[in-house]
Write an enzyme that holds these catalytic residues in place. Structure first.
Site, PDB file in Angstrom:
ATOM      1  N   PHE A 113      -2.496   4.771  -4.384  1.00  0.00           N
ATOM      2  CA  PHE A 113      -1.836   5.810  -3.636  1.00  0.00           C
ATOM      3  C   PHE A 113      -2.435   5.657  -2.414  1.00  0.00           C
ATOM      4  O   PHE A 113      -2.152   6.154  -1.410  1.00  0.00           O
ATOM      5  CB  PHE A 113      -2.225   7.074  -4.260  1.00  0.00           C
ATOM      6  CG  PHE A 113      -3.476   7.694  -4.148  1.00  0.00           C
ATOM      7  CD1 PHE A 113      -3.757   8.529  -3.164  1.00  0.00           C
ATOM      8  CD2 PHE A 113      -4.518   7.290  -4.890  1.00  0.00           C
ATOM      9  CE1 PHE A 113      -4.799   9.092  -3.075  1.00  0.00           C
ATOM     10  CE2 PHE A 113      -5.866   7.768  -4.824  1.00  0.00           C
ATOM     11  CZ  PHE A 113      -6.206   8.852  -3.966  1.00  0.00           C
ATOM     12  N   LYS A 114      -3.670   4.983  -1.979  1.00  0.00           N
ATOM     13  CA  LYS A 114      -4.382   5.171  -0.786  1.00  0.00           C
ATOM     14  C   LYS A 114      -3.816   4.314   0.304  1.00  0.00           C
ATOM     15  O   LYS A 114      -4.058   4.373   1.479  1.00  0.00           O
ATOM     16  CB  LYS A 114      -5.882   4.942  -1.305  1.00  0.00           C
ATOM     17  CG  LYS A 114      -6.503   5.991  -1.781  1.00  0.00           C
ATOM     18  CD  LYS A 114      -8.099   5.455  -2.154  1.00  0.00           C
ATOM     19  CE  LYS A 114      -8.659   6.526  -2.899  1.00  0.00           C
ATOM     20  NZ  LYS A 114      -9.885   6.513  -3.372  1.00  0.00           N
ATOM     21  N   ASP A 115      -2.830   3.566   0.000  1.00  0.00           N
ATOM     22  CA  ASP A 115      -2.115   2.687   0.768  1.00  0.00           C
ATOM     23  C   ASP A 115      -1.268   3.589   1.907  1.00  0.00           C
ATOM     24  O   ASP A 115      -1.115   3.276   3.139  1.00  0.00           O
ATOM     25  CB  ASP A 115      -1.177   1.875   0.329  1.00  0.00           C
ATOM     26  CG  ASP A 115      -1.629   0.523  -0.312  1.00  0.00           C
ATOM     27  OD1 ASP A 115      -2.424   0.203   0.117  1.00  0.00           O
ATOM     28  OD2 ASP A 115      -1.219   0.127  -1.620  1.00  0.00           O
TER      29      ASP A 115
END
Length: 436
Positions: free
Chosen positions: A106-108
């Site tokens: 999700f950190k993309d």
């Protein structure tokens, strides 16, 4: 839109300064001076918008005129060029898949948006931007891939030795170019403390142009709101207008972004903060006493945080109102044994494979739903990382069901490029000066 420090409400800086300085000198975190309310007709008709359109509306409200509209659209279209589907698994049980970006986490969303924003503001001939980041797992890979090749930037990633998965380590140590990786003989909290200490060091700040890519940076938080709005849009298309989100929580940037979206008008019934044995926040929600403690290593390593940085932002949004906080957030924590059992339960029930972090979110959602039965409310748990990143966690049967993306297979055989340092600020400072 101006931003203030959570330690000094009178401080005012523009978005560009908040992005590049990352953390105010008073050690607070930046927050928007006012949290804008999105129009009701936009919220009610979210199902008519694409993810990129939603992202533009939300970012425009938060940033106002900090970036011209056409430039902001271009940044969003380049950064958020992958999907985030809500998948129905059962009655009122949905999973929001946030692992379809380049680093499979999700950190993309935050890393790619932030890297593009920084690249946009950087001018030719300016001092090199030194980005320092601590990672407990997924942040490092997302930042490395987000900033790889971005001109005039140098990225230094600190990670705890032996405490990230092999694939996570490959993603952050095999890039070269402008990406440097440092193994710290300690925990994630130690890595985070070294980064914070660097920001407060006068000599380093004189020599380098320092900023952070951790979720303490406001440019990481803003794009994470996008997928909450987009998840609600998908639920509207399913005929659902009420939702609770169960969020795997480590440094509390993910759920912090969800709460920011809620403050902007997203009609979320409740948030569930799901943690592993690092249960500082769930304990606080029960006792009212905030007692940070050293982090402990777990199967869900990206959540191994004993003193979550973003909790100050959440407290700031609630103005330290513990009663209001408890009305909107419920905390749960689970052991590794419970996590392993949950992974099997999800697979047996849905033929669906979840990573350890995601398993904790599903467990928290089902426990909350057991005490809060309401057929009108959709329960959405956030799947934060692709399960292939944690191969040692699964039984052979479950592991065989995982489809490994080509990007992971491409990492095999790439040489690891890293430096090992002790948990010592003088050693870290010396490394930065010698290699600056």
């Amino acid at each position: 839109m101006d931003f203030y420090s959570t330690n000094n409400p009178d401080l005012r800086v523009g978005f560009k300064e908040a992005v590049f300085n990352s953390m105010p000198q008073d050690k607070g975190l930046y927050m928007p001076v006012t949290i804008p309310q999105l129009p009701a007709n936009f919220i009610d008709n979210l199902d008519e918008y694409t993810l990129s359109e939603i992202a533009f509306h939300v970012a425009s409200a938060l940033l106002e005129d900090a970036i011209p509209a056409d430039d902001l659209k271009a940044i969003i279209n380049d950064a958020i060029n992958f999907y985030a589907p809500v998948v129905k698994l059962g009655d009122n049980v949905y999973v929001l898949e946030l692992f379809h970006g380049p680093s499979l986490a999700f950190k993309d969303f935050g890393a790619r948006f932030m890297s593009r924003v920084m690249g946009y503001f950087l001018k030719d001939g300016e001092k090199v931007l030194d980005v320092l980041v601590a990672t407990s797992g997924d942040t490092g890979g997302a930042v490395a891939l987000g900033f790889l090749g971005v001109p005039n930037t140098r990225i230094t990633i600190l990670y705890p030795k032996g405490k990230v998965s092999p694939i996570q380590e490959q993603q952050l140590t095999t890039n070269g170019q402008n990406i440097r990786a440092i193994e710290i003989d300690g925990t994630f909290d130690d890595c985070q403390a070294l980064v914070k200490q660097a920001f407060g060091d006068a000599e380093l700040n004189e020599k380098f142009r320092l900023t952070s890519a951790n979720s303490i940076n406001i440019a990481r938080l803003i794009p994470q709101t996008f997928y909450y709005f987009n998840a609600y849009a998908q639920l509207l298309r399913e005929g659902k207008s009420k939702v609770v989100f169960a969020v795997p929580s480590g440094n509390f940037g993910n759920i912090g972004a969800g709460l920011l979206a809620w403050k902007m008008g997203l009609p979320v019934e409740h948030f569930i903060a799901a943690t592993n044995a690092n249960d500082t926040v769930p304990q606080f929600l029960k006792s009212g006493k905030y007692e940070p403690k050293p982090s402990v290593q777990t199967l869900s390593n990206a959540m191994d945080v004993g003193n979550p940085s973003n909790w100050v932002r959440i407290m700031d949004m609630f103005k330290d109102d513990l009663k209001g906080l408890n009305q909107q957030i419920t905390g749960y924590s689970y052991t590794d044994a419970e996590t392993e059992t949950t992974i099997k339960q999800v697979f047996d029930k849905y033929n669906y494979v979840v990573c350890p972090h995601t398993a904790i979110a599903w467990k928290a959602l089902t426990d909350w739903q057991a005490d809060n039965t309401n057929d009108e409310v959709a329960g959405v748990f956030l799947s934060t990382a692709h399960p292939c990143k944690f191969p040692d966690v699964f039984t052979p049967e479950i592991a065989d069901a995982i489809e490994v993306p080509a990007s992971v297979k491409d990492l095999e055989g790439k040489p690891k490029q890293t430096v090992v340092l002790p948990n010592d600020f003088d050693a870290f400072k010396s490394y930065l000066i010698k290699n600056g």
